[in-house]
Design a protein around this motif. Structure first.
Motif, PDB file in Angstrom:
ATOM      1  N   GLN A 157       0.148  30.308 -27.052  1.00 58.85           N
ATOM      2  CA  GLN A 157      -0.591  30.343 -27.870  1.00 58.85           C
ATOM      3  C   GLN A 157      -0.097  30.437 -28.950  1.00 58.85           C
ATOM      4  OE1 GLN A 157      -4.841  28.442 -28.232  1.00 58.85           O
ATOM      5  NE2 GLN A 157      -4.487  29.574 -26.224  1.00 58.85           N
ATOM      6  N   VAL A 158      -0.004  31.513 -28.863  1.00 58.45           N
ATOM      7  CA  VAL A 158       0.358  32.852 -30.676  1.00 58.45           C
ATOM      8  C   VAL A 158       2.270  31.676 -30.560  1.00 58.45           C
ATOM      9  CG1 VAL A 158       0.948  34.621 -31.458  1.00 58.45           C
ATOM     10  CG2 VAL A 158      -1.127  34.717 -30.434  1.00 58.45           C
ATOM     11  N   LYS A 159       2.736  32.154 -29.478  1.00 60.38           N
ATOM     12  CA  LYS A 159       4.446  31.911 -29.709  1.00 60.38           C
ATOM     13  C   LYS A 159       3.735  30.596 -30.565  1.00 60.38           C
ATOM     14  CE  LYS A 159       8.717  31.866 -26.939  1.00 60.38           C
ATOM     15  NZ  LYS A 159       8.932  31.477 -25.618  1.00 60.38           N
ATOM     16  N   GLY A 160       3.880  29.721 -29.551  1.00 65.97           N
ATOM     17  CA  GLY A 160       3.577  27.904 -29.849  1.00 65.97           C
ATOM     18  C   GLY A 160       3.031  28.060 -31.650  1.00 65.97           C
ATOM     19  N   LEU A 161       1.840  28.549 -32.152  1.00 69.07           N
ATOM     20  CA  LEU A 161       1.340  28.315 -32.828  1.00 69.07           C
ATOM     21  C   LEU A 161       2.373  28.299 -34.433  1.00 69.07           C
ATOM     22  CD1 LEU A 161      -2.143  28.837 -32.744  1.00 69.07           C
ATOM     23  CD2 LEU A 161      -1.622  27.485 -33.457  1.00 69.07           C
ATOM     24  N   SER A 162       3.330  29.855 -34.134  1.00 67.84           N
ATOM     25  CA  SER A 162       4.212  30.579 -35.243  1.00 67.84           C
ATOM     26  C   SER A 162       5.749  30.011 -35.169  1.00 67.84           C
ATOM     27  CB  SER A 162       4.163  31.747 -34.570  1.00 67.84           C
ATOM     28  OG  SER A 162       4.968  31.913 -33.584  1.00 67.84           O
ATOM     29  N   ASP A 163       5.927  28.582 -34.867  1.00 70.41           N
ATOM     30  CA  ASP A 163       6.802  28.570 -33.973  1.00 70.41           C
ATOM     31  C   ASP A 163       8.182  29.185 -33.516  1.00 70.41           C
ATOM     32  OD1 ASP A 163       6.310  25.754 -34.840  1.00 70.41           O
ATOM     33  OD2 ASP A 163       6.622  25.917 -36.647  1.00 70.41           O
ATOM     34  N   GLY A 164       7.439  30.435 -32.430  1.00 72.04           N
ATOM     35  CA  GLY A 164       8.037  30.949 -32.094  1.00 72.04           C
ATOM     36  C   GLY A 164       8.943  32.309 -32.355  1.00 72.04           C
ATOM     37  N   GLU A 165       7.947  32.551 -33.874  1.00 66.68           N
ATOM     38  CA  GLU A 165       8.578  33.653 -34.913  1.00 66.68           C
ATOM     39  C   GLU A 165       7.750  34.725 -34.483  1.00 66.68           C
ATOM     40  OE1 GLU A 165       8.564  33.059 -38.287  1.00 66.68           O
ATOM     41  OE2 GLU A 165       9.422  31.742 -38.888  1.00 66.68           O
ATOM     42  N   MET A 166       6.779  34.969 -33.699  1.00 58.27           N
ATOM     43  CA  MET A 166       5.924  36.092 -32.808  1.00 58.27           C
ATOM     44  C   MET A 166       5.679  35.826 -31.397  1.00 58.27           C
ATOM     45  SD  MET A 166       2.332  35.845 -35.407  1.00 58.27           S
ATOM     46  CE  MET A 166       1.799  37.289 -35.211  1.00 58.27           C
ATOM     47  N   GLN A 167       6.734  36.598 -31.313  1.00 57.27           N
ATOM     48  CA  GLN A 167       6.184  36.535 -29.242  1.00 57.27           C
ATOM     49  C   GLN A 167       5.190  38.634 -28.858  1.00 57.27           C
ATOM     50  OE1 GLN A 167      10.225  35.572 -28.056  1.00 57.27           O
ATOM     51  NE2 GLN A 167      10.498  34.386 -30.060  1.00 57.27           N
ATOM     52  N   TRP A 168       4.484  37.692 -29.034  1.00 55.58           N
ATOM     53  CA  TRP A 168       4.003  38.606 -27.800  1.00 55.58           C
ATOM     54  C   TRP A 168       4.034  39.112 -26.535  1.00 55.58           C
ATOM     55  CZ3 TRP A 168      -2.009  38.167 -29.556  1.00 55.58           C
ATOM     56  CH2 TRP A 168      -1.509  37.732 -31.498  1.00 55.58           C
ATOM     57  N   ALA A 169       4.099  40.320 -25.954  1.00 55.21           N
ATOM     58  CA  ALA A 169       4.295  40.553 -24.761  1.00 55.21           C
ATOM     59  C   ALA A 169       2.962  40.952 -24.698  1.00 55.21           C
ATOM     60  CB  ALA A 169       5.251  42.298 -24.770  1.00 55.21           C
ATOM     61  N   ASP A 170       3.149  41.715 -22.578  1.00 53.60           N
ATOM     62  CA  ASP A 170       1.726  41.722 -22.671  1.00 53.60           C
ATOM     63  C   ASP A 170       1.243  43.366 -23.331  1.00 53.60           C
ATOM     64  OD1 ASP A 170       2.069  39.545 -20.947  1.00 53.60           O
ATOM     65  OD2 ASP A 170       2.058  40.509 -18.749  1.00 53.60           O
ATOM     66  N   GLY A 171       2.768  44.219 -22.957  1.00 54.62           N
ATOM     67  CA  GLY A 171       1.928  45.358 -22.990  1.00 54.62           C
ATOM     68  C   GLY A 171       1.323  45.402 -24.814  1.00 54.62           C
ATOM     69  N   MET A 172       1.365  44.687 -25.360  1.00 59.01           N
ATOM     70  CA  MET A 172       0.903  44.551 -27.119  1.00 59.01           C
ATOM     71  C   MET A 172      -0.565  44.061 -27.000  1.00 59.01           C
ATOM     72  SD  MET A 172       0.769  42.332 -29.344  1.00 59.01           S
ATOM     73  CE  MET A 172       0.441  42.067 -31.065  1.00 59.01           C
ATOM     74  N   LEU A 173      -0.675  43.308 -26.187  1.00 60.01           N
ATOM     75  CA  LEU A 173      -2.060  41.789 -25.928  1.00 60.01           C
ATOM     76  C   LEU A 173      -3.295  42.873 -25.598  1.00 60.01           C
ATOM     77  CD1 LEU A 173      -3.464  39.722 -26.521  1.00 60.01           C
ATOM     78  CD2 LEU A 173      -2.838  38.853 -24.331  1.00 60.01           C
ATOM     79  N   TYR A 174      -2.728  43.433 -24.219  1.00 56.80           N
ATOM     80  CA  TYR A 174      -4.021  43.556 -23.392  1.00 56.80           C
ATOM     81  C   TYR A 174      -4.918  45.262 -23.800  1.00 56.80           C
ATOM     82  CZ  TYR A 174      -3.435  40.834 -20.103  1.00 56.80           C
ATOM     83  OH  TYR A 174      -2.912  39.047 -19.499  1.00 56.80           O
ATOM     84  N   PRO A 175      -3.991  45.956 -24.213  1.00 63.98           N
ATOM     85  CA  PRO A 175      -4.364  47.436 -25.375  1.00 63.98           C
ATOM     86  C   PRO A 175      -5.631  47.186 -26.591  1.00 63.98           C
ATOM     87  CG  PRO A 175      -2.913  47.734 -24.959  1.00 63.98           C
ATOM     88  CD  PRO A 175      -2.503  46.328 -24.492  1.00 63.98           C
TER      89      PRO A 175
END
Length: 111
Positions: free
Chosen positions: A33-51
């Motif tokens: 959802q974040v990737k879609g909302l940002s038109d691909g400019e924000m690409q989070w990884a699992d290692g960033m999200l879960y903490p």
């Protein structure tokens, strides 16, 4: 446009809370959802999200539960709490104030 890491970090909590305020979700879907909302400019990884998710749970802004995906696999879902909703309102107001300040300083036509 590449968003600076400090801006991505600062926006993570309000984005996650806003997504969960719309509906319960799981990690991969939040990332998508974040990737879609940002038109691909924000690409989070699992290692960033879960903490961040663990920190939000510890602060009681979100809770988690195990559910089944459409394929029948177990999946951990997250949902916003009432404390999280109050925090989202506060964070949203703060972002609006900051945006208003920037607009007043530079004007809409100068940015």
């Amino acid at each position: 446009m590449d968003l600076p890491k400090d801006m991505v970090a600062a926006s993570a909590t309000p984005l996650i809370l806003a997504i969960l305020n719309n509906a319960d979700s799981y990690g991969y879907d939040i990332i998508a959802q974040v990737k879609g909302l940002s038109d691909g400019e924000m690409q989070w990884a699992d290692g960033m999200l879960y903490p961040i998710m663990h920190r939000l749970e510890k602060k009681e802004l979100i809770t988690s539960y195990w559910g089944q995906s459409e394929t029948g696999r177990k999946r951990k879902y997250y949902q916003i709490t009432s404390i999280g909703q109050e925090s989202l309102i506060s964070l949203t107001n703060n972002w609006r104030k900051l945006n208003d300040m920037l607009q007043n300083l530079v004007g809409e036509n100068n940015v």
